[in-house]
Design a protein around this motif. Structure first.
Motif, PDB file in Angstrom:
ATOM      1  N   PHE A   4      -5.120   9.485  -1.924  1.00 13.55           N
ATOM      2  CA  PHE A   4      -5.568   9.812  -0.486  1.00 13.55           C
ATOM      3  C   PHE A   4      -7.313   9.115  -0.632  1.00 13.55           C
ATOM      4  O   PHE A   4      -7.173   8.306   0.320  1.00 13.55           O
ATOM      5  CB  PHE A   4      -6.057  11.842   0.048  1.00 13.55           C
ATOM      6  N   VAL A   5      -7.742   9.159  -1.445  1.00 13.66           N
ATOM      7  CA  VAL A   5      -9.108   8.431  -1.687  1.00 13.66           C
ATOM      8  C   VAL A   5      -8.867   6.829  -1.228  1.00 13.66           C
ATOM      9  O   VAL A   5      -9.836   5.958  -1.204  1.00 13.66           O
ATOM     10  CB  VAL A   5     -10.384   8.885  -2.296  1.00 13.66           C
ATOM     11  N   PHE A   6      -7.986   6.040  -2.487  1.00 15.30           N
ATOM     12  CA  PHE A   6      -7.678   5.281  -2.141  1.00 15.30           C
ATOM     13  C   PHE A   6      -7.031   4.392  -1.108  1.00 15.30           C
ATOM     14  O   PHE A   6      -7.453   3.519  -1.116  1.00 15.30           O
ATOM     15  CB  PHE A   6      -6.852   4.589  -3.478  1.00 15.30           C
ATOM     16  N   MET A   7      -6.181   4.648  -0.427  1.00 15.11           N
ATOM     17  CA  MET A   7      -5.795   4.833   0.823  1.00 15.11           C
ATOM     18  C   MET A   7      -6.992   4.449   2.522  1.00 15.11           C
ATOM     19  O   MET A   7      -7.086   3.646   3.196  1.00 15.11           O
ATOM     20  CB  MET A   7      -4.640   5.234   1.526  1.00 15.11           C
TER      21      MET A   7
ATOM     22  N   ILE B 222      -1.923   7.685   8.119  1.00 10.26           N
ATOM     23  CA  ILE B 222      -1.342   6.969   6.831  1.00 10.26           C
ATOM     24  C   ILE B 222      -2.216   7.049   5.607  1.00 10.26           C
ATOM     25  O   ILE B 222      -1.112   7.750   4.629  1.00 10.26           O
ATOM     26  CB  ILE B 222      -2.345   5.018   7.306  1.00 10.26           C
ATOM     27  N   ALA B 223      -3.061   7.398   5.234  1.00 10.35           N
ATOM     28  CA  ALA B 223      -3.474   7.955   3.631  1.00 10.35           C
ATOM     29  C   ALA B 223      -2.848   9.920   3.631  1.00 10.35           C
ATOM     30  O   ALA B 223      -2.360   9.889   2.687  1.00 10.35           O
ATOM     31  CB  ALA B 223      -4.966   8.346   4.005  1.00 10.35           C
ATOM     32  N   ALA B 224      -2.869  10.482   4.764  1.00  6.86           N
ATOM     33  CA  ALA B 224      -2.292  11.743   4.163  1.00  6.86           C
ATOM     34  C   ALA B 224      -0.487  11.743   4.569  1.00  6.86           C
ATOM     35  O   ALA B 224      -0.451  12.716   3.776  1.00  6.86           O
ATOM     36  CB  ALA B 224      -2.611  12.493   6.248  1.00  6.86           C
ATOM     37  N   ALA B 225      -0.216  10.754   5.141  1.00  2.00           N
ATOM     38  CA  ALA B 225       1.345  10.663   4.896  1.00  2.00           C
ATOM     39  C   ALA B 225       1.253  10.472   3.636  1.00  2.00           C
ATOM     40  O   ALA B 225       2.619  10.838   2.837  1.00  2.00           O
ATOM     41  CB  ALA B 225       1.300   9.071   5.288  1.00  2.00           C
ATOM     42  N   GLN B 226       1.036   9.520   2.396  1.00  3.47           N
ATOM     43  CA  GLN B 226       0.885   9.220   1.251  1.00  3.47           C
ATOM     44  C   GLN B 226       1.591  10.857   0.262  1.00  3.47           C
ATOM     45  O   GLN B 226       2.564  11.069  -0.373  1.00  3.47           O
ATOM     46  CB  GLN B 226       0.311   8.657   0.558  1.00  3.47           C
TER      47      GLN B 226
ATOM     48  N   PHE C 165       0.839  -1.482   0.423  1.00  4.39           N
ATOM     49  CA  PHE C 165       0.445   0.053  -0.134  1.00  4.39           C
ATOM     50  C   PHE C 165       0.974   1.295   0.114  1.00  4.39           C
ATOM     51  O   PHE C 165       0.958   2.725  -0.999  1.00  4.39           O
ATOM     52  CB  PHE C 165      -0.928   0.440   1.223  1.00  4.39           C
ATOM     53  N   SER C 166       1.831   1.132   0.699  1.00  5.59           N
ATOM     54  CA  SER C 166       3.125   1.798   0.858  1.00  5.59           C
ATOM     55  C   SER C 166       3.529   2.723  -0.840  1.00  5.59           C
ATOM     56  O   SER C 166       4.053   3.982  -0.882  1.00  5.59           O
ATOM     57  CB  SER C 166       4.155   2.209   2.046  1.00  5.59           C
ATOM     58  N   GLY C 167       3.592   1.431  -1.682  1.00  9.74           N
ATOM     59  CA  GLY C 167       4.447   1.835  -2.263  1.00  9.74           C
ATOM     60  C   GLY C 167       3.289   2.047  -4.078  1.00  9.74           C
ATOM     61  O   GLY C 167       4.487   2.369  -4.524  1.00  9.74           O
TER      62      GLY C 167
ATOM     63  N   MET D 139     -10.507   5.580  12.894  1.00  2.00           N
ATOM     64  CA  MET D 139     -10.409   6.467  11.674  1.00  2.00           C
ATOM     65  C   MET D 139      -8.775   7.731  11.446  1.00  2.00           C
ATOM     66  O   MET D 139      -8.510   7.641  10.452  1.00  2.00           O
ATOM     67  CB  MET D 139     -11.426   7.351  12.081  1.00  2.00           C
ATOM     68  N   TYR D 140      -8.617   7.493  12.562  1.00  2.00           N
ATOM     69  CA  TYR D 140      -7.873   8.768  12.854  1.00  2.00           C
ATOM     70  C   TYR D 140      -6.047   7.950  12.172  1.00  2.00           C
ATOM     71  O   TYR D 140      -5.391   8.428  11.546  1.00  2.00           O
ATOM     72  CB  TYR D 140      -7.408   9.033  14.335  1.00  2.00           C
TER      73      TYR D 140
END
Length: 309
Positions: free
Chosen positions: A255-258, A292-296, A220-222, A286-287
């Motif tokens: 962001f939406v995908f994660m 995690i999504a915002a870090a991408q 997911f991170s890649g 949820m936070y």
């Protein structure tokens, strides 16, 4: 008076048996005076000697033939093969304990259709509805049969392509050096490791029991490398304005995908808990998912902004 006769007889007796050869008419003979006739002569003698050598060569036994025909050597070879197979099984078992080779095969079970659909989902995830991973007998199906399944093919290829595109961008600006390309690759790899470790630590602190594995988090991170490549290529073709617009779209997409992918993984155990516990933990989960999504997008900008000028 008989003594001289006896001495002459003794001399004739001790003289070796030799046969004089005929000389030529002029008295010159370039060949040796005597020839040895003990081993046969002429063509017949040569044939006899050649026949004897052939028979001796045919009856010769080489050391390797005795080694191969020896039962003890065959037993030793069989025992050595058995030891080699046992050692191979032991190495595979211990290697699979630290590096799950059999598990990695699942993440690379992709085909061309899956790769095309997954790239489209990463760039435009807004119209996709079903985000659940399909299972078959409590085992997730291979990625080539399910677009929602995580894979490692796209992250690995994305990482390599990102390094190549970064080298191209640096080369167009006359800033390319082998050292800068190595620093680019090592920096991206270190940030990926830090991101995965931070996510694992956060899941542990929040006490989330999820089926997410370390390999899933790496996958997911890649996925963000796809948006990074698109942004850098757009910057090379259309300048900084094209880079910012394209990267903004890719950041929103990842962001939406994660969010839609991880919320099913992290919030999967909420239904089995009580109402009070569920409410408190759901808020933390949820936070965590949003973090995690915002870090991408942050990593996407940090690793690409210096490549476009």
């Amino acid at each position: 008076m008989a003594y001289p006769a006896q001495s002459g007889f003794r001399q004739r007796k001790l003289q070796p048996k030799m046969r004089m050869r005929n000389t030529s008419a002029d008295g010159s003979d370039p060949s040796p005076l005597f020839e040895d006739t003990s081993g046969g002569q002429g063509v017949g003698g040569g044939y006899a000697r050649g026949h004897d050598k052939g028979a001796a060569a045919a009856g010769t036994v080489y050391p390797g033939q005795n080694l191969l025909s020896d039962p003890m050597s065959n037993l030793a070879m069989a025992y050595g093969s058995s030891l080699a197979s046992q050692g191979r099984e032991m190495v595979d078992k211990n290697l699979d304990r630290f590096i799950p080779i059999s598990r990695l095969k699942y993440y690379f079970a992709v085909d061309t259709i899956y790769v095309g659909k997954k790239l489209g989902l990463l760039v435009f995830p807004y119209m996709h509805e079903n985000w659940e991973v399909s299972y078959q007998q409590d085992t997730p199906v291979a990625p080539r049969f399910d677009i929602n399944a995580p894979d490692l093919y796209i992250p690995v290829m994305g990482f390599i392509t990102y390094i190549l595109v970064a080298g191209l961008a640096l080369g167009t600006q006359n800033r390319f050096t082998p050292e800068s390309l190595g620093m680019q690759a090592s920096s991206a790899l270190v940030w990926l490791i830090i991101e995965v470790l931070a996510t694992l630590l956060s899941l542990y602190l929040v006490t989330v029991n999820t089926d997410l594995t370390t390999i899933d988090l790496v996958a997911f991170s890649g996925y963000k490398y796809v948006g990074m490549i698109v942004g850098v290529v757009a910057g090379l073709m259309f300048g900084r304005m094209g880079y910012y617009l394209t990267l903004l779209w890719c950041c929103a997409s990842i962001f939406v995908f994660m969010i839609r992918t991880l919320r099913l993984k992290i919030l999967s155990e909420a239904a089995a808990e009580g109402v009070l516990v569920r409410g408190a933990k759901n808020q933390l989960r949820m936070y965590l998912t949003m973090s995690i999504a915002a870090a991408q997008p942050i990593f996407m900008y940090w690793l690409t902004f210096h490549l476009v000028r």
